[in-house]
Design a protein around this motif. Structure first.
Motif, PDB file in Angstrom:
ATOM      1  N   GLU A  27       0.835  -1.209   0.000  1.00 50.67           N
ATOM      2  CA  GLU A  27       0.000   0.000   0.000  1.00 50.67           C
ATOM      3  C   GLU A  27       0.871   1.262   0.000  1.00 50.67           C
ATOM      4  OE1 GLU A  27      -3.846  -1.984   2.277  1.00 50.67           O
ATOM      5  OE2 GLU A  27      -2.865  -0.251   3.170  1.00 50.67           O
ATOM      6  N   LEU A  28       1.953   1.219   0.777  1.00 47.17           N
ATOM      7  CA  LEU A  28       2.835   2.393   0.827  1.00 47.17           C
ATOM      8  C   LEU A  28       3.533   2.610  -0.520  1.00 47.17           C
ATOM      9  CD1 LEU A  28       4.272   1.823   4.423  1.00 47.17           C
ATOM     10  CD2 LEU A  28       2.821   3.735   3.708  1.00 47.17           C
ATOM     11  N   LEU A  29       3.938   1.515  -1.151  1.00 44.38           N
ATOM     12  CA  LEU A  29       4.596   1.640  -2.465  1.00 44.38           C
ATOM     13  C   LEU A  29       3.618   2.136  -3.525  1.00 44.38           C
ATOM     14  CD1 LEU A  29       6.791  -1.607  -2.468  1.00 44.38           C
ATOM     15  CD2 LEU A  29       7.612   0.760  -2.335  1.00 44.38           C
ATOM     16  N   LEU A  30       2.408   1.591  -3.484  1.00 40.37           N
ATOM     17  CA  LEU A  30       1.397   1.985  -4.473  1.00 40.37           C
ATOM     18  C   LEU A  30       1.031   3.461  -4.286  1.00 40.37           C
ATOM     19  CD1 LEU A  30      -0.384   1.026  -6.768  1.00 40.37           C
ATOM     20  CD2 LEU A  30      -2.015   0.158  -5.102  1.00 40.37           C
ATOM     21  N   ALA A  31       0.845   3.864  -3.040  1.00 44.51           N
ATOM     22  CA  ALA A  31       0.514   5.273  -2.762  1.00 44.51           C
ATOM     23  C   ALA A  31       1.642   6.174  -3.261  1.00 44.51           C
ATOM     24  CB  ALA A  31       0.292   5.465  -1.262  1.00 44.51           C
ATOM     25  N   HIS A  32       2.888   5.737  -3.042  1.00 42.80           N
ATOM     26  CA  HIS A  32       4.042   6.518  -3.513  1.00 42.80           C
ATOM     27  C   HIS A  32       4.026   6.624  -5.043  1.00 42.80           C
ATOM     28  CE1 HIS A  32       8.112   8.080  -3.656  1.00 42.80           C
ATOM     29  NE2 HIS A  32       8.447   7.102  -4.483  1.00 42.80           N
ATOM     30  N   ALA A  33       3.783   5.480  -5.706  1.00 37.91           N
ATOM     31  CA  ALA A  33       3.789   5.472  -7.176  1.00 37.91           C
ATOM     32  C   ALA A  33       2.678   6.361  -7.744  1.00 37.91           C
ATOM     33  CB  ALA A  33       3.636   4.043  -7.690  1.00 37.91           C
ATOM     34  N   LEU A  34       1.538   6.367  -7.081  1.00 40.48           N
ATOM     35  CA  LEU A  34       0.402   7.147  -7.592  1.00 40.48           C
ATOM     36  C   LEU A  34       0.406   8.592  -7.083  1.00 40.48           C
ATOM     37  CD1 LEU A  34      -2.491   4.507  -7.201  1.00 40.48           C
ATOM     38  CD2 LEU A  34      -1.066   4.951  -9.194  1.00 40.48           C
ATOM     39  N   GLY A  35       1.297   8.861  -6.102  1.00 45.92           N
ATOM     40  CA  GLY A  35       1.373  10.226  -5.565  1.00 45.92           C
ATOM     41  C   GLY A  35       0.150  10.611  -4.750  1.00 45.92           C
ATOM     42  N   VAL A  36      -0.413   9.625  -4.012  1.00 46.01           N
ATOM     43  CA  VAL A  36      -1.592   9.926  -3.181  1.00 46.01           C
ATOM     44  C   VAL A  36      -1.335   9.432  -1.758  1.00 46.01           C
ATOM     45  CG1 VAL A  36      -3.216   9.737  -5.111  1.00 46.01           C
ATOM     46  CG2 VAL A  36      -2.736   7.699  -3.718  1.00 46.01           C
ATOM     47  N   PRO A  37      -2.051   9.990  -0.754  1.00 46.34           N
ATOM     48  CA  PRO A  37      -1.919   9.431   0.600  1.00 46.34           C
ATOM     49  C   PRO A  37      -2.436   7.983   0.600  1.00 46.34           C
ATOM     50  CG  PRO A  37      -3.214  11.480   0.605  1.00 46.34           C
ATOM     51  CD  PRO A  37      -2.995  11.107  -0.818  1.00 46.34           C
ATOM     52  N   ARG A  38      -1.817   7.156   1.460  1.00 52.39           N
ATOM     53  CA  ARG A  38      -2.160   5.729   1.456  1.00 52.39           C
ATOM     54  C   ARG A  38      -3.665   5.497   1.639  1.00 52.39           C
ATOM     55  NH1 ARG A  38      -1.323   2.770   6.551  1.00 52.39           N
ATOM     56  NH2 ARG A  38      -2.530   0.891   6.223  1.00 52.39           N
ATOM     57  N   LEU A  39      -4.276   6.265   2.559  1.00 55.52           N
ATOM     58  CA  LEU A  39      -5.680   5.992   2.859  1.00 55.52           C
ATOM     59  C   LEU A  39      -6.592   6.257   1.658  1.00 55.52           C
ATOM     60  CD1 LEU A  39      -5.916   7.063   6.589  1.00 55.52           C
ATOM     61  CD2 LEU A  39      -5.631   4.792   5.592  1.00 55.52           C
ATOM     62  N   LYS A  40      -6.113   7.083   0.728  1.00 58.80           N
ATOM     63  CA  LYS A  40      -6.918   7.370  -0.471  1.00 58.80           C
ATOM     64  C   LYS A  40      -7.092   6.107  -1.319  1.00 58.80           C
ATOM     65  CE  LYS A  40      -8.039  11.070  -3.382  1.00 58.80           C
ATOM     66  NZ  LYS A  40      -7.474  11.691  -4.546  1.00 58.80           N
ATOM     67  N   LEU A  41      -6.158   5.182  -1.202  1.00 61.19           N
ATOM     68  CA  LEU A  41      -6.287   3.927  -1.974  1.00 61.19           C
ATOM     69  C   LEU A  41      -7.600   3.235  -1.623  1.00 61.19           C
ATOM     70  CD1 LEU A  41      -2.700   2.393  -1.528  1.00 61.19           C
ATOM     71  CD2 LEU A  41      -3.554   3.716  -3.468  1.00 61.19           C
ATOM     72  N   TYR A  42      -7.977   3.327  -0.330  1.00 63.34           N
ATOM     73  CA  TYR A  42      -9.171   2.624   0.146  1.00 63.34           C
ATOM     74  C   TYR A  42     -10.450   3.185  -0.488  1.00 63.34           C
ATOM     75  CZ  TYR A  42      -6.475   0.034   3.568  1.00 63.34           C
ATOM     76  OH  TYR A  42      -5.587  -0.819   4.159  1.00 63.34           O
ATOM     77  N   LEU A  43     -10.379   4.452  -0.900  1.00 67.19           N
ATOM     78  CA  LEU A  43     -11.558   5.069  -1.523  1.00 67.19           C
ATOM     79  C   LEU A  43     -11.603   4.749  -3.009  1.00 67.19           C
ATOM     80  CD1 LEU A  43     -11.214   8.588   0.154  1.00 67.19           C
ATOM     81  CD2 LEU A  43     -12.675   6.672   0.874  1.00 67.19           C
ATOM     82  N   ASN A  44     -10.510   4.182  -3.532  1.00 65.87           N
ATOM     83  CA  ASN A  44     -10.414   3.978  -4.983  1.00 65.87           C
ATOM     84  C   ASN A  44     -10.072   2.537  -5.350  1.00 65.87           C
ATOM     85  OD1 ASN A  44     -10.769   6.786  -5.813  1.00 65.87           O
ATOM     86  ND2 ASN A  44      -8.854   7.103  -4.715  1.00 65.87           N
ATOM     87  N   PHE A  45     -10.507   1.585  -4.534  1.00 67.91           N
ATOM     88  CA  PHE A  45     -10.153   0.180  -4.776  1.00 67.91           C
ATOM     89  C   PHE A  45     -10.516  -0.295  -6.187  1.00 67.91           C
ATOM     90  CE2 PHE A  45      -9.984  -1.628  -0.172  1.00 67.91           C
ATOM     91  CZ  PHE A  45      -8.629  -1.340  -0.117  1.00 67.91           C
ATOM     92  N   GLU A  46     -11.639   0.219  -6.719  1.00 64.14           N
ATOM     93  CA  GLU A  46     -12.112  -0.292  -8.014  1.00 64.14           C
ATOM     94  C   GLU A  46     -11.534   0.486  -9.194  1.00 64.14           C
ATOM     95  OE1 GLU A  46     -13.423  -3.139  -8.043  1.00 64.14           O
ATOM     96  OE2 GLU A  46     -13.524  -3.088  -5.857  1.00 64.14           O
TER      97      GLU A  46
END
Ligand SMILES: C[S@@+](CC[C@H](N)C(=O)[O-])C[C@H]1O[C@@H](n2cnc3c(N)ncnc32)[C@H](O)[C@@H]1O
Length: 286
Positions: A27-46
């Protein structure tokens, strides 16, 4: 591939490679790659990842699977809330060292008038000196290291945190790095403390990526403490303190070492996991 699918697949990959907390790491790597805070990933799972995003995530996860530290891949870490850049020339600052930083700035801040002078002995990334300089703006903060590459990183970190004019850096072996007649109210150090023969058995992230100069404490891991117990009193003002981090299981031996050299042990504090790690000592010469 969606964000959630990328997280699930990469988590399985890192788990098979023996990486601790694989989901968090992904999650930390993905957030870094996308340039977003980690918790934002949870709002964009799909959300579907673009080809370019997928490529960069794969590359980061591949590196982590080769046991490169997360902090080296991302390029920085947080220490006491300060951004600290790291690379192969400096130890990645550890969470337990934040407690040493806190104890150190509490002591230094209490010396407010006149403001104290502190030395971060073996500064590495500069994390301790930076925390002290930021928390005690009136204090005179010095940072020394034998590694010129580490000092370069420490200076960069001081600049990154707008503290370049608050820290003086010194290069050299132990106290020989410092000008004569520069007494301190506080010497703080997280020295190399791993017994030489144990380095080989450390996790690959540490063994292959932290500089051995930052790890190797000699045959029993205590070489640096021996030097400090013999030499540091000459560099302290009468009511000065030395605050040290120790390796797991070393605190009692270090305590004895300093007592032999006539130091007074003020406290040995446990880290957040309950292991004695932080020693505060004052010279018996007062
Ligand atoms: C365990 S690291 C600590 C780095 C940083 N203070 C921290 O807490 O993350 C120890 C540091 O001591 C430095 N060091 C090793 N031998 C030294 C020596 N003889 N004189 C001065 N510094 C030394 C290493 O280069 C390394 O940066």
């Amino acid at each position: 591939m969606t964000v959630l699918e990328a997280i699930q697949r990469s988590t399985g990959f890192l788990a098979r490679k023996g990486v601790d907390s694989p989901r968090l790491q992904v999650e930390l790597l993905l957030a870094h790659a996308l340039g977003v805070p980690r918790l934002k990933l949870y709002l964009n799972f799909e959300q579907k990842l673009t080809g370019a995003d997928l490529e960069s995530v794969r590359e980061l996860v591949r590196r982590r699977g080769n046991r490169e530290p997360l902090q080296h891949i991302i390029g920085s870490t947080s220490f006491c809330g300060f951004e600290i850049k790291v690379n192969r020339h400096v130890l990645v600052p550890r969470p337990e060292t934040e407690m040493l930083a806190e104890r150190a700035w509490q002591f230094l801040a209490a010396l407010n008038s006149p403001p104290g002078a502190a030395l971060d002995f073996g500064t590495g990334s500069g994390c301790l000196a930076i925390a002290l300089a930021a928390q005690c703006p009136g204090a005179e903060v010095h940072a020394a290291d034998i590694s010129v590459e580490a000092l370069r990183v420490a200076r960069e970190n001081a600049a990154l945190n707008n503290l370049s004019d608050k820290i003086q850096f010194h290069s050299g072996d132990g106290f020989a790095a410092l000008p004569r007649d520069l007494p301190f109210d506080l010497i703080v150090s997280n020295p190399p403390y791993v017994p030489s023969a144990e380095i080989e058995a450390l996790a690959p992230e540490v063994r292959d990526h932290d500089p051995h100069l930052a790890l190797d404490g000699g045959a029993d891991g205590l070489d640096f403490y021996r030097r400090l117990s013999a030499e540091a009193a000459n560099h302290l003002r009468p009511a000065g303190r030395i605050m040290l981090e120790s390796g797991d299981g070393q605190a009692e031996q270090i305590r004895q070492l300093f007592v032999q050299h006539k130091w007074v042990v003020e406290s040995v504090e446990a880290d957040y996991t309950g292991r004695p790690r932080i020693l505060t000592l004052r010279s018996g010469r007062m």
